[in-house]
Motif scaffolding. Structure first.
Motif, mmCIF file in Angstrom:
data_model
loop_
_atom_site.group_PDB
_atom_site.id
_atom_site.type_symbol
_atom_site.label_atom_id
_atom_site.label_comp_id
_atom_site.label_asym_id
_atom_site.label_seq_id
_atom_site.Cartn_x
_atom_site.Cartn_y
_atom_site.Cartn_z
ATOM 1 N N ASN A 123 31.674 -1.620 38.343
ATOM 2 C CA ASN A 123 31.643 -2.160 40.290
ATOM 3 C C ASN A 123 32.606 -1.824 40.799
ATOM 4 N N LEU A 124 32.431 -0.963 41.757
ATOM 5 C CA LEU A 124 33.622 -0.517 43.036
ATOM 6 C C LEU A 124 34.389 -1.948 43.774
ATOM 7 N N LYS A 125 33.280 -2.473 44.601
ATOM 8 C CA LYS A 125 33.512 -3.680 44.935
ATOM 9 C C LYS A 125 34.563 -4.649 45.631
ATOM 10 N N ALA A 126 34.860 -4.683 44.298
ATOM 11 C CA ALA A 126 36.739 -5.842 43.729
ATOM 12 C C ALA A 126 37.252 -5.208 43.706
ATOM 13 N N ILE A 127 37.464 -3.543 44.615
ATOM 14 C CA ILE A 127 38.556 -2.915 44.180
ATOM 15 C C ILE A 127 39.596 -2.979 46.083
ATOM 16 N N ALA A 128 40.972 -3.697 45.619
ATOM 17 C CA ALA A 128 41.492 -4.553 47.103
ATOM 18 C C ALA A 128 41.298 -3.196 48.170
ATOM 19 N N GLY A 129 41.239 -4.189 49.558
ATOM 20 C CA GLY A 129 40.984 -2.864 50.815
ATOM 21 C C GLY A 129 40.137 -2.084 50.901
ATOM 22 N N LEU A 130 39.035 -2.152 50.294
ATOM 23 C CA LEU A 130 38.482 -0.955 50.542
ATOM 24 C C LEU A 130 36.913 -1.853 51.258
ATOM 25 N N ALA A 131 37.374 -2.699 51.740
ATOM 26 C CA ALA A 131 36.015 -2.796 52.457
ATOM 27 C C ALA A 131 36.544 -3.099 54.041
ATOM 28 N N ARG A 132 38.000 -3.000 54.385
ATOM 29 C CA ARG A 132 38.312 -2.743 55.912
ATOM 30 C C ARG A 132 37.860 -1.642 56.719
ATOM 31 N N ILE A 133 37.737 -1.718 57.723
ATOM 32 C CA ILE A 133 38.030 -1.287 59.368
ATOM 33 C C ILE A 133 39.094 -1.353 59.840
ATOM 34 N N GLU A 134 40.298 -0.281 59.901
ATOM 35 C CA GLU A 134 41.245 0.062 60.647
ATOM 36 C C GLU A 134 41.934 0.828 61.075
ATOM 37 N N PRO A 135 42.926 0.803 61.935
ATOM 38 C CA PRO A 135 43.387 1.847 63.181
ATOM 39 C C PRO A 135 43.806 2.421 62.494
ATOM 40 N N ALA A 136 43.473 3.598 62.116
ATOM 41 C CA ALA A 136 45.266 5.112 61.744
ATOM 42 C C ALA A 136 44.557 6.074 62.584
ATOM 43 N N GLY A 137 46.142 7.057 62.954
ATOM 44 C CA GLY A 137 46.646 7.203 63.889
ATOM 45 C C GLY A 137 45.427 7.471 65.393
ATOM 46 N N GLU A 138 44.734 8.274 65.516
ATOM 47 C CA GLU A 138 44.136 8.140 66.795
ATOM 48 C C GLU A 138 42.810 7.984 66.900
ATOM 49 N N GLY A 139 42.505 7.403 65.565
ATOM 50 C CA GLY A 139 41.294 7.232 65.412
ATOM 51 C C GLY A 139 41.181 5.823 64.803
ATOM 52 N N LEU A 140 39.888 5.677 63.658
ATOM 53 C CA LEU A 140 39.890 4.442 62.819
ATOM 54 C C LEU A 140 39.761 4.793 61.218
ATOM 55 N N ARG A 141 40.062 4.330 60.167
ATOM 56 C CA ARG A 141 39.314 4.489 58.687
ATOM 57 C C ARG A 141 38.800 3.740 58.359
ATOM 58 N N ILE A 142 37.837 4.093 58.173
ATOM 59 C CA ILE A 142 36.990 2.796 56.988
ATOM 60 C C ILE A 142 36.605 3.283 55.816
ATOM 61 N N GLY A 143 37.043 2.092 55.013
ATOM 62 C CA GLY A 143 36.957 1.696 53.820
ATOM 63 C C GLY A 143 35.252 1.909 53.554
ATOM 64 N N ALA A 144 35.460 2.500 52.097
ATOM 65 C CA ALA A 144 34.320 3.149 51.449
ATOM 66 C C ALA A 144 33.022 1.457 51.167
ATOM 67 N N ASN A 145 33.723 0.317 51.211
ATOM 68 C CA ASN A 145 33.113 -0.857 50.505
ATOM 69 C C ASN A 145 32.933 -1.410 51.450
ATOM 70 N N VAL A 146 33.016 -0.401 52.821
ATOM 71 C CA VAL A 146 32.649 -1.327 54.156
ATOM 72 C C VAL A 146 30.257 -1.672 54.733
ATOM 73 N N THR A 147 30.115 -2.802 54.330
ATOM 74 C CA THR A 147 28.630 -2.579 54.342
ATOM 75 C C THR A 147 28.266 -2.084 55.280
ATOM 76 N N LEU A 148 27.009 -1.696 56.061
ATOM 77 C CA LEU A 148 26.142 -1.084 57.071
ATOM 78 C C LEU A 148 25.836 -2.335 58.175
ATOM 79 N N ALA A 149 26.587 -3.476 57.829
ATOM 80 C CA ALA A 149 26.167 -4.455 58.805
ATOM 81 C C ALA A 149 27.224 -4.509 59.161
ATOM 82 N N THR A 150 28.435 -4.891 58.478
ATOM 83 C CA THR A 150 29.875 -4.820 58.728
ATOM 84 C C THR A 150 30.287 -3.381 60.167
ATOM 85 N N LEU A 151 30.637 -2.717 59.937
ATOM 86 C CA LEU A 151 29.616 -1.619 60.580
ATOM 87 C C LEU A 151 29.400 -1.839 62.065
ATOM 88 N N LEU A 152 28.172 -2.184 61.465
ATOM 89 C CA LEU A 152 27.316 -2.127 62.767
ATOM 90 C C LEU A 152 27.881 -4.036 64.137
#
Lengths: 326, 698
Positions: free
Chosen positions: A48-77
């Protein structure tokens, strides 16, 4: 399904150590569970990868965004920032599955989804993608929903990710963690066409995972047009993502990528060239769409998809440029 | 014995499902939900080959698997396996996973035989000539017609896809009593059938309990192989056994509707009268054959020839599917009718009216067509092919349906308790159609009570026998048996009350929860006071459909549906804007649930018209879409607006409505699509592929 041991590591490195031969990663599970039940995959370990800390966040990075692999499509939307800056990604994500599926399916899982092929996902159809010696059963079989590009390869399944073409059009980068640490690459290089003996549709080794997707500057002039037979809970029969960088009212650079047409997200360089330096008109969009499907080599039952791909590209271009296609 | 009351208080009104709250809160216990101490789980090993013989069967490894308590052989060495999914053997184990693993551990050697799973492949093996029914010289009639068309129309095999899969939980209550909680549309029949499997135990009592079930559509008349297996495994282990099919098993072995295709030639005279109909039909009902051919449908051309070729294939046998044969016949007949109307330049509604048989349904159809046309906006219908610029083309189409719906045999008892409680028992079942609500509705009407005052007791074979829920016969049968038993119970009550009121029992009336002298409401008792006169013992009266006066029910309904669609001619995607369904079912019993039946029929009809298709892989003989991922059914967003109009004809008595609303939807959609895009695809479901291929061939 075959019995397995279940692991839920909390760090990337712990996860990577558990992966490798005999193991499969678990993200949302919306594809994996079916493959386990069908014994298409018979792993010893499910990690299971969902317990890996910090991979469920959408955060600013440089000029854009960094989307964690565990972000659900619902959260993305739900992200106003994603909605504002990358409409192509939102328009792709909102057509995936159903609300319940989008509540569990993740960005990383969607990028690494198994092929959307009825021969692959069901037990009882040996195929090269499953490591069998038999030739691809879809090639001479029921291929209404299969590829229209790269149909001379060993597997003609279409890539199952609707997010991938959007991310290719948006010029995203993927971060991968493995035993030797992390690496980053352009998302387009992440995917690869199946080759004899190498049937994965991406470059991940068995002990690597996708951890993030990084997006550059906002691309408000981007769009995805998805063609679905059913309005929801269906695989697309055609999809096109377009991202335009404008200079005045002319296109400085365009990126065009098709989905549901090939074993990988299908970049349409011809369409991009047809748009470069031009003002987007209905005629220009139609010419670019024509260029996008040049070289299509449909199978016995799916010539109809060429027209759908053409329409999807034309409409996505117009949507990106003007916000409407009609 | 009077017929239905002239002044109906409850019949014909909208009564919500009495068990609705139980269903939506999850309190309702379906077969799937049954759990008992010591419950074992059973799984069936099924043939991986479309056609094979069992050379040998070795159970030893399976018997040694963890948790396994019993193994049951369904087919022995030497037996023929007729399709992928044909049952071989089954195991019962402590957990579902153990049962699944153990079933896989059964070793079978197969002699693989040649197979055919598609109509095209199966046709090569057919040596018989097609069956033929004819009247007159159809070729001469076609030559003489003012206008003639040719076309190929049809529907592929589709499955039942019950939300609750087939299966049951089997349990011994004692040495002498055995119960099955079976997902069935035939409670009384399954109870009888399973008792017959214990011939060595003549004193055994077998009960089938089905208070709730999750859909059958014609596929759940018997306990089936899974019933036999669960019963035998439970008998061997003397423990409760649960055997519910998984979705894939449901898709490959839980029932399907035969395909029907036809090459049609039809001709009409200059006045628009259908004078010739020639149909060459073929289809497959799996290994058992049988197509349920119903052509020519509704319209009866004087000169006709219908040839039918059933093609046996190595697929599961067909089962009755909501209005067997009719949706398939409708898709063929109604598309041919529209093609001919367009060729003649006659409005399709007018053309249909011209060609309706001259019987009691004709005025009903005319009324329905008029109402439906008005509600869909038929006046704005353009000629074939929407000339609006751009890729989105809009079109309108219509189609008719007919069905029998005669009341089946049914018995019921009504019990009046001294404290005023009322119970009605009937060995029927609620297929989802609202029978649980129909029972108290009818009894309350007769007894002068409210629906909530009557307790319906149905869904077990312990109760007086009642028919299977098939053929849209339940509403009629149950209404009549309940009404008759309630009337008789009331007569018994009147006998007790009459002396109290110094009146003759036949002068009494029950209304508004009172029993009183007709014409003198003051001279009476409350319902509770009246029932108290029963003394210590409740009174129970039996009634049956057979006793009911002829006019209380009848048969034969007509329906009309209209579709308004938008077709994207670049993507081939069809979207429903609106469906108008006008339905006739004689006397409306429960307006709300009657309308629900029509909505449900339209939803299934949309699935038939746009989405559903069983896809077989010719090479392996396996189904490619035994799931809900590739086997497509409509979601809410695919349905558009559905508008239902019920015609109420109380003078005709009760007629069933379960099946007819599913019949014409696909044909109406297909006609609307042809009207939109200017070409005829002919074969449903109208997938993007079929639509675009039809346009490409233009």
């Amino acid at each position: 399904m075959k019995a397995f041991t279940y692991h839920s590591p909390t760090s990337e490195q712990a996860a990577v150590k558990l992966l490798g031969a005999g193991a499969v990663p678990l993200a949302g599970g919306s594809s994996l569970l079916n493959l386990l039940k069908e014994r298409v995959l018979e792993p010893e370990r499910v990690v299971n990868l969902k317990a890996i800390a910090g991979l469920a966040r959408i955060e600013p990075a440089g000029e854009g965004l960094r989307i964690g692999a565990n972000v659900t499509l619902a959260t993305l939307l739900e992200s106003a920032e994603v909605r504002r800056a990358y409409p192509a990604l939102v328009q792709a994500a909102e057509t995936v599955g159903t609300p319940q599926i989008r509540n569990v399916a993740t960005v990383g899982g969607n990028l690494c989804a198994p092929p959307a092929c009825w021969y692959y996902v069901h037990e009882g159809f040996p195929c090269p993608r499953k490591g069998a010696a038999q030739a691809c059963p879809a090639k001479a079989g029921e291929n209404e929903y299969h590829a229209i590009f790269a149909t001379d390869g060993p597997c003609v399944a279409v890539h199952a990710s609707s997010l991938a073409p959007a991310l290719v059009a948006l010029g995203a980068r993927v971060r991968i963690a493995g035993p030797g640490g992390a690496r980053e690459l352009e998302i387009e290089k992440f995917f690869r066409l199946p080759k004899a003996g190498e049937h994965r549709e991406n470059v991940l080794a068995a002990d690597e995972i996708v951890t993030h997707v990084a997006l550059g500057p906002a691309r408000p002039r981007s769009a995805t047009y998805v063609v679905l037979h059913k309005e929801s809970h269906d695989w697309p029969v055609g999809l096109a993502s377009v991202s335009l960088e404008m200079e005045g009212d002319a296109v400085r650079a365009a990126r065009v990528c098709l989905g549901a047409v090939a074993p990988v997200p299908w970049r349409a360089a011809g369409a991009e060239a047809a748009l470069a330096g031009k003002k987007v008109t209905a005629e220009v969009a139609a010419q670019a769409a024509e260029a996008a499907v040049a070289g299509a080599a449909p199978l016995a039952q799916n010539a109809y998809k060429v027209g759908i791909a053409r329409a999807a590209v034309r409409r996505a271009i117009l949507l990106a440029a003007t916000g409407k296609w009609m | 014995m009077p017929e239905w009351p002239k002044e109906r208080r409850i019949i014909g009104t909208a009564v919500p499902r009495v068990d609705g709250a139980l269903k939506v809160t999850g309190k309702a216990k379906y077969s799937y939900d049954r759990v008992f101490p010591g419950l074992l789980h059973a799984k069936i090993l099924r043939s991986p080959h479309a056609h094979a013989k069992i050379r040998s069967l070795d159970l030893s490894a399976a018997e040694k698997m963890p948790g396994v308590k019993a193994v049951h052989v369904i087919k022995n060495a030497g037996a023929e396996l007729r399709f992928v999914g044909d049952e071989i053997a089954a195991v019962a184990a402590e957990t579902e996973e153990q049962a699944r693993d153990a079933a896989r551990a059964i070793r079978v050697e197969y002699e693989v035989l040649p197979h055919a799973v598609t109509e095209e492949d199966g046709r090569k093996n057919v040596t018989e000539a097609p069956q033929e029914q004819k009247a007159g010289d159809v070729e001469a009639a076609l030559r003489g017609a003012a206008a003639a068309i040719e076309g190929t129309y049809g529907s592929p095999v589709i499955t039942h896809l019950c939300l609750e899969t087939h299966g049951l939980v089997a349990q011994w209550r004692s040495e002498k009593e055995f119960v099955v909680y079976c997902s069935t549309q035939n409670v009384s029949g399954v109870g009888r059938d399973l008792k017959g499997r214990f011939r060595d135990m003549p004193d055994l009592k077998v009960v089938c309990e089905t208070p709730f079930m999750g859909g059958g559509f014609g596929s759940k008349f018997a306990a089936g192989v899974e019933g036999e297996v669960a019963v035998q495994l439970s008998r061997k282990t003397r423990r409760p056994v649960k055997l519910m099919l998984e979705r894939e098993e449901e898709q490959i072995a839980g029932g399907n509707r035969p395909s029907l295709f036809a090459r049609v030639k039809a001709g009409a005279d200059a006045q628009g009268k259908l004078v010739a109909f020639d149909a060459d039909c073929w289809g497959t009902g799996g290994y058992s054959g049988g197509l349920g051919q119903r052509l020519p449908y509704i319209y009866a051309p004087q000169t006709r020839r219908v040839r039918t070729l059933p093609i046996p294939t190595n697929c599961d046998r067909q089962r009755a599917w909501r209005a067997p044969g009719s949706p398939q016949a409708s898709v063929i007949m109604e598309q041919a009718m529209d093609d001919l109307a367009d060729k003649l330049g006659i409005d399709p509604v007018e053309f249909r009216i011209k060609n309706l048989p001259d019987n009691n349904l004709k005025p009903i159809y005319e009324r329905e067509l008029k109402l439906g046309a008005e509600r869909i906006g038929w006046a704005r219908r353009h000629k074939r092919g929407d000339e609006t610029p751009g890729p989105l083309k809009r079109g309108l189409g219509c189609a008719l349906s007919t069905w029998g719906g005669r009341a089946h045999d049914s018995q019921a008892t009504t019990t009046l308790h001294p404290d005023g409680r009322v119970e009605v028992r009937c060995g029927t079942q609620d297929l989802g159609t609202g029978t649980t609500t129909l029972v108290p509705l009818v009894a309350a009407e007769i007894l002068g009570l409210e629906v909530k005052d009557v307790t319906p007791l149905i869904g077990t074979s312990d109760y007086p026998p009642s028919g299977a829920s098939g053929g849209s016969t339940t509403c009629g049968g149950v209404s009549l048996s309940v009404a008759m038993s309630a009337k008789k119970a009331l007569e018994e009550l009147f006998k007790k009350v009459a002396p109290e009121l110094g009146a003759d029992p036949k002068d009494l009336q029950a209304q508004g929860k009172r029993v009183f002298v007709r014409g003198n409401p003051q001279k009476g008792l409350s319902w509770k006071q009246a029932c108290a006169l029963l003394g210590q013992q409740p009174v129970t009266a039996a009634g049956s459909r057979a006793e009911a006066p002829a006019g209380m029910s009848s048969e034969g309904v007509g329906g009309a549906q209209f579709a308004d669609v938008t077709v994207d001619v670049e993507t081939g995607v069809v979207r429903i804007n609106k469906i108008v369904a006008v339905a006739d079912c004689g006397m409306v019993m429960n307006r709300l649930l009657c309308e629900s039946q029509v909505y449900g029929g339209v939803v299934m009809g949309v699935c038939h018209g746009l989405f559903e298709e069983r896809r077989m892989d010719p090479r392996t003989g396996r189904m490619l879409n035994p799931d809900m991922e590739w086997y497509k059914v409509a979601g809410h967003s695919d349905l558009g607006e559905i508008e239902v109009h019920l015609l109420d004809y109380p003078e005709r008595g009760v007629i069933g409505i379960g099946e007819p609303p599913v019949i014409p939807t696909a044909a109406a959609i297909a006609n609307a699509v042809a009207n939109a895009i200017g070409v005829r695809a002919g074969i449903v479901p109208l997938t993007p592929r079929r639509v675009l291929e039809a346009l490409a061939a233009k």
